[in-house]
Design an enzyme around this catalytic site. Sequence first.
Site, PDB file in Angstrom:
ATOM      1  N   LYS A  13     -33.145  15.222  40.973  1.00 44.50           N
ATOM      2  CA  LYS A  13     -33.394  14.230  42.037  1.00 44.50           C
ATOM      3  C   LYS A  13     -32.081  13.745  42.665  1.00 44.50           C
ATOM      4  CE  LYS A  13     -35.623  11.145  39.533  1.00 44.50           C
ATOM      5  NZ  LYS A  13     -35.566  11.796  38.200  1.00 44.50           N
ATOM      6  N   ARG A 127     -25.177  17.675  31.686  1.00 40.48           N
ATOM      7  CA  ARG A 127     -24.909  16.975  32.949  1.00 40.48           C
ATOM      8  C   ARG A 127     -23.582  16.211  32.937  1.00 40.48           C
ATOM      9  NH1 ARG A 127     -29.589  13.445  35.602  1.00 40.48           N
ATOM     10  NH2 ARG A 127     -29.396  12.100  33.793  1.00 40.48           N
ATOM     11  N   ARG A 160     -22.933  11.020  30.891  1.00 44.33           N
ATOM     12  CA  ARG A 160     -23.607   9.725  30.765  1.00 44.33           C
ATOM     13  C   ARG A 160     -23.920   9.390  29.315  1.00 44.33           C
ATOM     14  NH1 ARG A 160     -28.434   9.382  35.049  1.00 44.33           N
ATOM     15  NH2 ARG A 160     -29.415   8.444  33.231  1.00 44.33           N
ATOM     16  N   ARG A 171     -36.425   9.490  26.726  1.00 44.53           N
ATOM     17  CA  ARG A 171     -36.588   9.356  28.183  1.00 44.53           C
ATOM     18  C   ARG A 171     -37.651  10.327  28.700  1.00 44.53           C
ATOM     19  NH1 ARG A 171     -30.818  10.529  29.541  1.00 44.53           N
ATOM     20  NH2 ARG A 171     -31.428  10.529  31.715  1.00 44.53           N
TER      21      ARG A 171
END
Length: 217
Positions: A13, A127, A160, A171
Amino acid sequence: MRIVLLGAPGSGKGTQSKLIMERYKVPQISTGDLLRAAVSAGTPLGQQAKAAMDAGQLVTDDIVLGMIRERLAMPDTQQGYILDGFPRNLAQAGALDDLLKELGKPLDVALLIDVDFDNLMQRLTGRQTCGSCGAVFNRHTNPSRKENVCDVCGGELTHRADDNEETIGKRLKVYEEQTRPLVQYYSERSLLQTVKGEGEIESIYKAVSEVLESCRK
Ligand code: AMP
């Protein structure tokens, strides 16, 4: 264009938002980014949100809705926006509808970026985000040319805190239980469009822009 981007954590996204933002000149509004900024600034809101974020749970609707109301009152949202990571549950979606009704500016589209569950874990553990410009890379699927250095601005790439396997599992569960029902919610309101979020970033973006062009007509 008023766009909600739907998709699991790691579906791309953020990456697609940045491309849409350049093309359509509308701001990306990421509740995750707003919350992370509040946490690192140590504001009272950030302090309240931190525990839920570290645990991979949702921050309370009150906090997130307050942030969204404030953000949508800013003048740069007049021509539209991309909501990235909001709404996350049915209560937030209902509150957003009410707010947009008040403003007389309904959504144009809810675009789902659909990625198979098995791919998400690999994407999330790899990521990396640029601390300076926000560009997103992935050690496994979209590495930067130089390790830990942003291709776009030369900034430092960081991982992160909530992209660790344990929190990722939580999550993804939260997504399945609380966020996935939004697919049906927007489908029932004839706002849902879906693109497959696997393969090259550019080819996914091509599918995304075809959908957005068809919504503009
Ligand atoms: P994201 O960057 O969108 O993956 O969000 C990171 C974390 O911020 C999530 O795991 C939640 O703890 C919190 N968060 C972001 N957006 C929302 C939202 N709309 N509602 C509740 N919590 C959120």
